[in-house]
Design a protein around this motif. Structure first.
Motif, PDB file in Angstrom:
ATOM      1  N   GLY B 257       1.195  -1.345   0.109  1.00  0.00           N
ATOM      2  CA  GLY B 257       0.127   0.098  -0.020  1.00  0.00           C
ATOM      3  C   GLY B 257       1.293   1.617   0.190  1.00  0.00           C
ATOM      4  O   GLY B 257       1.649   1.549  -0.491  1.00  0.00           O
ATOM      5  N   GLY B 258       0.610   1.972   0.348  1.00  0.00           N
ATOM      6  CA  GLY B 258       1.226   3.223   0.270  1.00  0.00           C
ATOM      7  C   GLY B 258       1.363   4.215  -0.861  1.00  0.00           C
ATOM      8  O   GLY B 258       0.614   3.762  -1.906  1.00  0.00           O
ATOM      9  N   ARG B 259       2.902   4.005  -1.002  1.00  0.00           N
ATOM     10  CA  ARG B 259       3.537   4.947  -1.963  1.00  0.00           C
ATOM     11  C   ARG B 259       4.120   3.263  -2.606  1.00  0.00           C
ATOM     12  O   ARG B 259       4.733   4.275  -3.928  1.00  0.00           O
ATOM     13  CB  ARG B 259       4.563   5.960  -2.364  1.00  0.00           C
ATOM     14  N   GLN B 260       3.648   2.213  -2.745  1.00  0.00           N
ATOM     15  CA  GLN B 260       4.481   1.671  -3.458  1.00  0.00           C
ATOM     16  C   GLN B 260       4.477   1.609  -4.639  1.00  0.00           C
ATOM     17  O   GLN B 260       2.768   1.030  -4.762  1.00  0.00           O
ATOM     18  CB  GLN B 260       4.399   0.582  -2.676  1.00  0.00           C
ATOM     19  N   LEU B 261       4.578   1.145  -5.816  1.00  0.00           N
ATOM     20  CA  LEU B 261       4.136   0.697  -7.396  1.00  0.00           C
ATOM     21  C   LEU B 261       5.221  -0.379  -7.484  1.00  0.00           C
ATOM     22  O   LEU B 261       6.641  -0.155  -7.162  1.00  0.00           O
ATOM     23  CB  LEU B 261       5.048   1.822  -8.175  1.00  0.00           C
ATOM     24  N   ALA B 262       4.853  -1.163  -8.427  1.00  0.00           N
ATOM     25  CA  ALA B 262       6.050  -2.227  -8.788  1.00  0.00           C
ATOM     26  C   ALA B 262       4.821  -2.856 -10.485  1.00  0.00           C
ATOM     27  O   ALA B 262       3.866  -2.279 -10.657  1.00  0.00           O
ATOM     28  CB  ALA B 262       4.860  -3.695  -8.369  1.00  0.00           C
ATOM     29  N   THR B 263       6.047  -2.535 -11.002  1.00  0.00           N
ATOM     30  CA  THR B 263       5.411  -2.645 -12.384  1.00  0.00           C
ATOM     31  C   THR B 263       6.495  -3.402 -13.362  1.00  0.00           C
ATOM     32  O   THR B 263       7.567  -3.282 -13.117  1.00  0.00           O
ATOM     33  CB  THR B 263       6.353  -1.396 -13.412  1.00  0.00           C
ATOM     34  N   VAL B 264       5.939  -4.756 -14.526  1.00  0.00           N
ATOM     35  CA  VAL B 264       6.443  -5.386 -15.280  1.00  0.00           C
ATOM     36  C   VAL B 264       6.448  -4.684 -15.842  1.00  0.00           C
ATOM     37  O   VAL B 264       5.401  -5.312 -16.922  1.00  0.00           O
ATOM     38  CB  VAL B 264       6.261  -6.629 -14.688  1.00  0.00           C
ATOM     39  N   GLY B 265       7.470  -3.968 -16.939  1.00  0.00           N
ATOM     40  CA  GLY B 265       6.808  -3.147 -18.159  1.00  0.00           C
ATOM     41  C   GLY B 265       7.678  -4.005 -19.553  1.00  0.00           C
ATOM     42  O   GLY B 265       7.014  -3.856 -20.156  1.00  0.00           O
ATOM     43  N   ALA B 266       8.032  -5.069 -19.034  1.00  0.00           N
ATOM     44  CA  ALA B 266       8.667  -6.047 -20.353  1.00  0.00           C
ATOM     45  C   ALA B 266       9.135  -7.247 -20.323  1.00  0.00           C
ATOM     46  O   ALA B 266       9.957  -7.751 -19.290  1.00  0.00           O
ATOM     47  CB  ALA B 266      10.678  -5.241 -20.232  1.00  0.00           C
ATOM     48  N   VAL B 267       8.782  -7.800 -21.116  1.00  0.00           N
ATOM     49  CA  VAL B 267       9.341  -9.868 -20.734  1.00  0.00           C
ATOM     50  C   VAL B 267       9.482 -10.046 -21.881  1.00  0.00           C
ATOM     51  O   VAL B 267       8.503 -10.258 -23.230  1.00  0.00           O
ATOM     52  CB  VAL B 267       7.799 -10.133 -20.236  1.00  0.00           C
ATOM     53  N   GLU B 268      10.442 -10.671 -22.235  1.00  0.00           N
ATOM     54  CA  GLU B 268      10.502 -11.780 -24.021  1.00  0.00           C
ATOM     55  C   GLU B 268      11.022 -12.490 -23.400  1.00  0.00           C
ATOM     56  O   GLU B 268      11.763 -13.488 -22.682  1.00  0.00           O
ATOM     57  CB  GLU B 268      12.254 -11.098 -23.716  1.00  0.00           C
ATOM     58  N   THR B 284      11.702  -7.643 -16.956  1.00  0.00           N
ATOM     59  CA  THR B 284      12.244  -6.656 -15.434  1.00  0.00           C
ATOM     60  C   THR B 284      11.213  -6.007 -14.813  1.00  0.00           C
ATOM     61  O   THR B 284       9.744  -6.152 -14.882  1.00  0.00           O
ATOM     62  CB  THR B 284      12.393  -4.891 -16.602  1.00  0.00           C
ATOM     63  N   VAL B 285      11.565  -5.357 -13.350  1.00  0.00           N
ATOM     64  CA  VAL B 285      10.773  -5.417 -12.686  1.00  0.00           C
ATOM     65  C   VAL B 285      11.057  -4.021 -11.870  1.00  0.00           C
ATOM     66  O   VAL B 285      12.352  -3.678 -11.796  1.00  0.00           O
ATOM     67  CB  VAL B 285      10.882  -6.461 -10.880  1.00  0.00           C
ATOM     68  N   ASP B 286      10.355  -2.514 -12.055  1.00  0.00           N
ATOM     69  CA  ASP B 286      10.431  -1.697 -11.500  1.00  0.00           C
ATOM     70  C   ASP B 286       9.628  -1.298 -10.729  1.00  0.00           C
ATOM     71  O   ASP B 286       8.100  -1.204 -10.852  1.00  0.00           O
ATOM     72  CB  ASP B 286       9.568  -0.515 -12.631  1.00  0.00           C
ATOM     73  N   LEU B 287      10.645  -1.330  -9.183  1.00  0.00           N
ATOM     74  CA  LEU B 287      10.055  -0.998  -7.912  1.00  0.00           C
ATOM     75  C   LEU B 287      10.141   0.950  -7.571  1.00  0.00           C
ATOM     76  O   LEU B 287      11.254   0.991  -7.604  1.00  0.00           O
ATOM     77  CB  LEU B 287      10.595  -1.591  -7.187  1.00  0.00           C
ATOM     78  N   ARG B 288       8.462   1.520  -6.701  1.00  0.00           N
ATOM     79  CA  ARG B 288       8.885   3.051  -6.316  1.00  0.00           C
ATOM     80  C   ARG B 288       8.859   2.729  -5.596  1.00  0.00           C
ATOM     81  O   ARG B 288       7.405   2.273  -4.553  1.00  0.00           O
ATOM     82  CB  ARG B 288       8.635   3.603  -7.471  1.00  0.00           C
TER      83      ARG B 288
END
Lengths: 412, 412
Positions: B257-268, B284-288
């Motif tokens: 929760g809060g301001r946690q972000l998670a994105t898997v934008g690229a998969v090959e 890739t995993v983009d965590l912020r």
């Protein structure tokens, strides 16, 4: 059948090596797409081999080749065979083995001066792989009347040429009619192309049928946004939906158990960047089951989940069936005959379905049909590393000889 | 600050259009990679505009450009600005807006015959986007001493040229020293590049800091096998593991929760075929997160799950960090000043973190810094369709004027 002649192991193995030289890849394996120059050369070589066995060769209008070894009676033949086209990175055994083992059976009988009551025919069918022209199993499908000839001839391949043009070009647009074959029975010998026999140390696979197949394609349209600035709740992440569908497919296969398989082999994301939420995902789901009703339920469940999951994430779902075949059950008496003949040779057997499609499933529409499998090392196929141990190749051909002889000599 | 002069809306908007002509894309938007010919032309045009305002221009050794509007006292300046390079498919506002609004502030004060106590400087920094040279925010990083100049100049771009060569080529290898800037404070005006302000109908984003970022790359090595012949239990499916990691990343973000972000934008996937189990997946995993400790926990959890999940499926996991930045907190007094000035203008405000990286996070290392955000329509950015409503652009620039004036006139 203890008195049956033994096939010539060296001749069989040499013939596999020889056929593998057409379209050979530098590091091993073959690239012999249907109706290519390499396929033409392989066809010519195989037809020469047929004629050298005094077989009568005929080519039908879709380029299937049938070679007949006359019986003592004028009756419908026992047919065996497979295909000699390969995928772009194929091995030496897929298809080729069934054709060459059929010719080895004839060669062995001929050397022993034996003729069966019914004729024995050895065939190779056009474009089984479907690697150049869609659908796969095209030649056998047309042969049994499952696809109109004109439509098949007009089929355009991945390089733009049609089946009809390419048959003309390579000299295999034959005269024999298609659509209503007169065949007593069909038996196809093939490598398993899966790991089951190898893993279990079994000699001969007694193939009870071919799995039903359902190929679905899902197209997911979400919204491309910055991975760092878009709160989780405001996302429409097509890649996430694709991942959840993938995980669901796997869970479904485990939940169904039995012969249910589910595979997501292809996924494409756009724009496919580390810090951009995927706007679009295109993915496939490959479902297989020997149980047609279960397969239909699996398909419906997949579609239902994909629909709900996409909606939950604000993603627009498109879907289409790329392929759908019902399971095929082979003839129980013929399946039992395969098991008996293998066991009489002291070979271990396992009843199993075919996971891949084969020409036998087309012939099963018009005559009692079955298949014999031999083990594939590590289950590898459609790969230059495809391999079957020599003793398994020889055993499989011997079983084929005895099954064919039994079928061709039986009364009635 | 009710007596503050009003910025000239028409002039500001026209300047945005004018700068957007350099590297303009056919259908809208701009392609102005750092130190390209288009960037040179945009730099020349901007420097001309600075000189036309009687500002003193200096270029530092990494090509950052500073234009000074003299104050009534010889003191450290209040600095504003951003960048004018864009991604390959950029819009008209990202970066450009902060630079041109800074110049509009100076133009407005100059027309009103006003000078602040401290000088006002307007800067644009080299290669903020990182679309040609890595890392992004290169110019501001070097300016604050975060990266040695020699290393930055030797950085090779996607086309093979180095930063140093390209600065020489376009005439922006300046003489001013880098590494220890004398700046009173830094305030950067920028479009949000996310949907929050637009969705909530808020005029001004009061940026409290920049999220921490962690980019992970996972390489999954399984085994390629036939989808129809390989039982579920014998699979080593790299694509399935990638999907499960993707789903886990999403669940993690919701759980934190809060301001946690998670994105898997690229998969090959390889071979990426409908009927072949994926042998290899790279993802890739983009965590912020604005909370550095939570971000570190999220990274550790992701790695732990990926390790377990890969092992469970017989898949070999490789991983590397592609990027890692700790969160940056802006100066609380300066953040409060932004909120106050916006509210005095009757504008609605929302405190939020920046999800994207900005030059302000580099300046925050050496002086009190903060940012002002204006809404991005639909959160779209790094996209030719990037848009901010004209009245929001004008409001943001007015807030910038008032914040800068307040800072540059304050005692002490």
């Amino acid at each position: 059948m203890n008195g049956a002649p033994r096939i010539n192991a060296g001749r069989l193995l040499e013939s596999l090596e020889a056929l593998g030289r057409f379209g050979a890849l530098p590091g091993g394996g073959t690239n012999r797409l249907a109706l290519s120059d390499a396929d033409r050369a392989a066809r010519d070589w195989t037809v020469d081999r047929m004629r050298a066995l005094d077989m009568t060769v005929r080519v039908d209008a879709i380029g299937n080749v049938f070679a007949s070894y006359a019986g003592t009676e004028q009756r419908a033949p026992v047919l065996t065979g497979s295909h000699i086209d390969t995928v772009r990175t194929g091995g030496l055994y897929d298809g080729n083995y069934g054709v060459l083992a059929g010719l080895e059976v004839v060669a062995t009988l001929r050397e022993a001066g034996l003729r069966t009551h019914r004729p024995i025919e050895v065939a190779f069918f056009t474009n089984e792989e479907g690697a150049r022209f869609q659908p796969d199993m095209l030649g056998s499908l047309v042969a049994v009347g499952g696809l109109p000839l004109a439509e098949a001839l007009a089929t355009r391949g991945i390089d733009g040429a049609t089946v009809g043009e390419e048959l003309q070009r390579i000299g295999y647009a034959g005269q024999a009619p298609v659509g209503a074959p007169q065949v007593d029975s069909f038996i196809e010998l093939h490598i398993e192309q899966g790991p089951v026999l190898h893993q279990q140390g079994v000699d001969i696979g007694v193939v009870e049928g071919v799995q039903g197949i359902c190929w679905l394609e899902f197209t997911l349209e979400g919204c491309s946004n910055h991975a760092g600035t878009t709160p989780m709740a405001l996302r429409r992440d097509a890649g996430l939906v694709a991942a959840r569908i993938t995980a669901f497919a796997h869970e479904l296969a485990l939940r169904y158990g039995g012969r249910q398989l589910a595979t997501v082999g292809a996924v494409e994301l756009r724009p496919n960047l580390v810090n951009v939420i995927a706007q679009r995902a295109v993915m496939t789901v490959d479902l297989r089951n020997t149980d047609g009703a279960a397969l239909a339920r699996a398909e419906a469940e997949m579609l239902g989940f994909a629909t709900r999951c996409a909606a939950e994430h604000g993603v627009v779902l498109g879907h289409r069936r790329l392929a759908r075949f019902d399971p095929v059950a082979f003839d129980p008496a013929l399946v039992e005959l395969v098991a008996q003949e293998a066991q009489e040779l002291g070979l271990s057997t396992l009843r199993l379905p075919s996971g891949a499609g084969h020409d036998a499933q087309m012939l099963a529409r018009v005559c009692p049909s079955a298949m014999i499998f031999v083990p594939s090392v590590d289950g590898l196929s459609h790969n230059p590393g495809e391999h079957t141990e020599a003793h398994h190749l020889v055993q499989g051909a011997q079983v084929l000889l005895q099954v064919i002889t039994r079928l061709a000599n039986r009364a009635g």
